[in-house]
Design an enzyme around this catalytic site. Structure first.
Site, PDB file in Angstrom:
ATOM      1  N   ASP A  39       0.853  -1.196   0.000  1.00  0.00           N
ATOM      2  CA  ASP A  39       0.000   0.000   0.000  1.00  0.00           C
ATOM      3  C   ASP A  39       0.890   1.248   0.000  1.00  0.00           C
ATOM      4  O   ASP A  39       1.616   1.475   0.953  1.00  0.00           O
ATOM      5  CB  ASP A  39      -0.893  -0.056   1.247  1.00  0.00           C
ATOM      6  CG  ASP A  39      -1.695   1.224   1.445  1.00  0.00           C
ATOM      7  OD1 ASP A  39      -1.931   1.937   0.448  1.00  0.00           O
ATOM      8  OD2 ASP A  39      -2.097   1.488   2.600  1.00  0.00           O
ATOM      9  N   ASP A  43      -3.917   4.101   2.712  1.00  0.00           N
ATOM     10  CA  ASP A  43      -5.364   3.935   2.893  1.00  0.00           C
ATOM     11  C   ASP A  43      -5.712   2.503   3.309  1.00  0.00           C
ATOM     12  O   ASP A  43      -6.890   2.152   3.423  1.00  0.00           O
ATOM     13  CB  ASP A  43      -6.133   4.344   1.632  1.00  0.00           C
ATOM     14  CG  ASP A  43      -5.845   3.429   0.455  1.00  0.00           C
ATOM     15  OD1 ASP A  43      -4.952   2.558   0.563  1.00  0.00           O
ATOM     16  OD2 ASP A  43      -6.506   3.580  -0.592  1.00  0.00           O
ATOM     17  N   ASP A  47      -1.955  -1.117  -3.841  1.00  0.00           N
ATOM     18  CA  ASP A  47      -2.229  -0.345  -5.053  1.00  0.00           C
ATOM     19  C   ASP A  47      -1.093  -0.500  -6.063  1.00  0.00           C
ATOM     20  O   ASP A  47      -0.064  -1.118  -5.774  1.00  0.00           O
ATOM     21  CB  ASP A  47      -2.468   1.125  -4.687  1.00  0.00           C
ATOM     22  CG  ASP A  47      -1.465   1.631  -3.667  1.00  0.00           C
ATOM     23  OD1 ASP A  47      -0.268   1.377  -3.872  1.00  0.00           O
ATOM     24  OD2 ASP A  47      -1.880   2.239  -2.651  1.00  0.00           O
ATOM     25  N   ASP A 225     -10.485 -15.041 -16.084  1.00  0.00           N
ATOM     26  CA  ASP A 225     -11.322 -15.418 -14.949  1.00  0.00           C
ATOM     27  C   ASP A 225     -12.513 -16.261 -15.414  1.00  0.00           C
ATOM     28  O   ASP A 225     -13.170 -15.920 -16.403  1.00  0.00           O
ATOM     29  CB  ASP A 225     -11.831 -14.121 -14.307  1.00  0.00           C
ATOM     30  CG  ASP A 225     -12.537 -14.360 -12.997  1.00  0.00           C
ATOM     31  OD1 ASP A 225     -11.877 -14.798 -12.048  1.00  0.00           O
ATOM     32  OD2 ASP A 225     -13.755 -14.096 -12.916  1.00  0.00           O
ATOM     33  N   GLU A 284      -8.317 -19.694 -16.140  1.00  0.00           N
ATOM     34  CA  GLU A 284      -8.784 -20.207 -14.863  1.00  0.00           C
ATOM     35  C   GLU A 284     -10.019 -21.028 -15.205  1.00  0.00           C
ATOM     36  O   GLU A 284     -11.127 -20.510 -15.294  1.00  0.00           O
ATOM     37  CB  GLU A 284      -9.172 -19.086 -13.891  1.00  0.00           C
ATOM     38  CG  GLU A 284      -9.545 -19.647 -12.524  1.00  0.00           C
ATOM     39  CD  GLU A 284     -10.779 -19.045 -11.871  1.00  0.00           C
ATOM     40  OE1 GLU A 284     -11.010 -19.324 -10.700  1.00  0.00           O
ATOM     41  OE2 GLU A 284     -11.543 -18.316 -12.525  1.00  0.00           O
TER      42      GLU A 284
HETATM   43  C1  GLC Z   1     -12.642 -16.429 -10.032  1.00  0.00           C
HETATM   44  C2  GLC Z   1     -11.779 -15.567  -9.133  1.00  0.00           C
HETATM   45  C3  GLC Z   1     -12.504 -15.322  -7.868  1.00  0.00           C
HETATM   46  C4  GLC Z   1     -13.792 -14.595  -8.179  1.00  0.00           C
HETATM   47  C5  GLC Z   1     -14.619 -15.349  -9.194  1.00  0.00           C
HETATM   48  C6  GLC Z   1     -15.710 -14.502  -9.777  1.00  0.00           C
HETATM   49  O1  GLC Z   1     -12.843 -17.687  -9.523  1.00  0.00           O
HETATM   50  O2  GLC Z   1     -10.517 -16.167  -8.954  1.00  0.00           O
HETATM   51  O3  GLC Z   1     -11.741 -14.597  -6.943  1.00  0.00           O
HETATM   52  O4  GLC Z   1     -14.540 -14.442  -7.011  1.00  0.00           O
HETATM   53  O5  GLC Z   1     -13.842 -15.774 -10.287  1.00  0.00           O
HETATM   54  O6  GLC Z   1     -15.187 -13.535 -10.632  1.00  0.00           O
HETATM   55 MG    MG Z   2      -3.438   2.236  -1.109  1.00  0.00          MG
END
Ligand code: GLC
Ligand code: MG
Length: 552
Positions: A39, A43, A47, A225, A284
């Site tokens: 960070d 905050d 980031d 994702d 993924e």
């Molecule tokens: C994937 C991500 C996870 C997220 C999900 C929905 O599995 O790794 O963190 O919650 O997709 O986008």
């Molecule tokens: Mg920050």
């Protein structure tokens, strides 16, 4: 404005790498969960400038690339996996200029950068969804998502029996402008994450354009994702039984791993290949079998897919060996490298999965040497190089993960693997933020001082130094990394509970997953071990839960 002056050069070849074409085939890719990495502004949320400031650490660790979890504009219902604008940086994470500066510095250090793309769903605050809710049933705006009439006399029941991965039905009913109940929309995850309708050409071309936007900024690839979710079975048929979502990973479901999804990746591959510098896509994807998973990495589709089969295995020689053989064979059948992954931001950290405490740590050390000796590409999740365990006792008032909250079962929450990294110093935040800041979006355990980067650096027995040594050796030793005909993995005879394999003519890895020491004929000169190995004339004694690398 400094923007114009920042040109992002393509990632340069690493000094050690004559094997830089196909860089991804043996890359070690470090996952940065941005909220929890570093960070810069105090905050309490990590980031982009925070990541940039820690690039020397990553280069020194010896990884090839980083994958940064979503930093796009988002209401954070799922901490960035609910994207409101795919081309904007959320202010909590910085600006587009911060991203450009990060890219310049990363590439200058020989680190590639992979960003996270979330194509299955948007945020409910995405302009398209806002428009869809305001538009009438049957409109073009609604067609971008999956709206349906409910079942039952008054449409009061969801359109089918699909369940959300986070718990509860995968459908939420809308309210019409006049206050009456309206259609339902599909969300495989949280209600704030409506699924897009990938049957629509407009959705496909918009996402290709998003890919182009980031490719033009110089990114080296995308982690995709829910890559198995975009296409749903025609007619959205019922699954037929409850609790089906528990079976993610091996069940055949009408909303996951449909054949139609591959057409999307063929189009994406053409786009990726039209850029120089070997930009990659990593899926993924949860598929019922390794064979189905291999479909995602056919030569004209994505480059890699996460190997969750390996991640899911207990620390037992037979189970690991089966997963390794199966992964190498199935990925190899389509010419793709295997990937190896032990932890990520959705899973309980592996130190804890392997039993926790000293045993969990010893096994995690051994698993690291195993993983980094296997042919292919490895993914490290931030903090595993420090040996961090899952934090199981976060006070309940801090728990924020929608998976834990929506399922009504805190043990399903993912906050425990997302606690900010300890860099140095003392509680409460161990250098996560700038000097003097005590802000952190999740509290760190009071015991983490000894696990900070500063505390572990230079300690030859630390997890961090083990990873540094292993990654340095992996670069040096010609037999490690990507598989060639000469360096394919060859299993060696070994007693029960022990894995022993050779790579090429020069390298052997031994792993004792058993709970007592095992004596083996000395395979060669000891290069690296997770704990001390005693060597007598011809025998090496491998302690319980340990691994060693040998030069032969
Ligand atoms: C994937 C991500 C996870 C997220 C999900 C929905 O599995 O790794 O963190 O919650 O997709 O986008
Ligand atoms: Mg920050």
């Amino acid at each position: 404005m400094t923007t114009e002056t920042l040109t992002v050069e393509a990632a340069p070849a690493r000094e050690s790498g004559a094997r830089r074409s196909d860089w991804w085939r043996d890359a070690v890719i470090y996952q940065v969960y941005i909220r929890s990495f570093a960070d810069s502004d105090g905050d309490g949320v990590g980031d982009l400038p925070g990541i940039r400031s820690r690039l020397p650490y990553l280069a020194d660790l010896g990884v090839d690339a980083l994958w940064i979890t979503p930093f796009y504009s988002s209401p954070m219902a799922d901490f960035g996996y609910d994207v409101a604008d795919y081309r904007a940086v959320d202010p909590v994470f910085g600006t587009l200029d911060d991203f450009r500066a990060l890219m310049v510095d990363a590439h200058a250090r020989g680190l590639r950068v992979i960003v996270d793309l979330v194509p299955n769903h948007t945020s409910d605050r995405h302009v398209w969804f806002v428009e869809a809710l305001a538009a009438p049933e049957g409109s073009a705006a609604r067609a971008r998502y999956i709206f349906r009439e409910g079942r039952g006399a008054h449409g009061e029941l969801p359109p089918n029996d699909w369940e959300s991965v986070f718990g509860g039905p995968a459908w939420t009913r809308t309210v019409n402008p006049d206050g009456t109940a309206g259609q339902w929309y599909l969300h495989l995850f949280a209600p704030a994450q409506p699924d897009l309708n990938w049957e629509l050409e407009e959705v496909r071309s918009e996402m290709l354009d998003v890919l182009r936007f980031w490719l033009d900024l110089g990114v080296d690839g995308f982690r995709i994702d829910v890559a198995h979710g975009m296409v749903k079975a025609p007619g959205l048929p019922d699954v037929g039984h409850a609790d089906h979502v528990e079976m993610i990973g091996n069940a055949v479901l009408p909303f996951f791993d449909q054949d139609g999804v591959h057409e999307i990746y063929r189009a994406w591959r053409l786009l990726l290949d039209s850029y120089d510098g070997e930009r990659i896509g990593v899926a993924e994807a949860w598929a019922p079998t390794p064979e189905r998973l291999a479909n995602y990495v056919r030569p004209d589709e994505l480059h890699q897919a996460f190997n969750f089969d390996f991640l899911g295995r207990p620390f037992e020689a037979e189970a690991l060996r089966t997963a390794i053989d199966h992964s190498l064979a199935t990925a190899g059948s389509v010419g793709a490298p295997s990937t190896w992954v032990l932890s990520n931001h959705d899973m309980k950290r592996h130190v804890t999965r392997y039993g926790g405490g000293a045993v969990g740590l010893a096994r995690a050390r051994a698993a690291a040497l195993l993983m980094l000796a296997l042919p292919g590409s490895a993914y490290l999740y931030q903090g595993e190089e420090l040996g961090l365990p899952e934090v199981l006792d976060i006070p309940v008032e801090f728990l924020v993960d929608p998976q834990g909250i929506q399922s009504g079962d805190p043990s399903k929450g993912r906050d425990g693997c997302r606690v900010p990294l300890p860099w140095s110093g003392v509680a409460p935040t161990y250098g996560f933020g700038p000097e003097g800041s005590e802000a952190s979006w999740l509290p760190a355990p009071s015991s983490w001082g000894a696990s900070s980067v500063a505390a572990e650096s230079g300690d030859p027995d630390s997890m961090l130094e083990l990873y540094r040594s292993a990654l340095a050796l992996r670069r040096e030793l010609p037999d490690l990394g990507a598989e060639t005909d000469e360096t394919a993995l060859v299993w060696l005879p070994a007693p029960d509970g022990v894995l022993a394999f050779r790579r090429g003519d020069g390298f052997v890895c031994t792993v004792n997953t058993g709970s007592s020491a095992v004596a083996l004929p000395v395979p060669g000169a000891l290069l690296l071990a997770t704990t001390s190995v005693s060597i007598t004339a011809n025998n090496a004694e491998l302690p319980a839960d340990s691994a060693a690398w040998w030069r032969i």
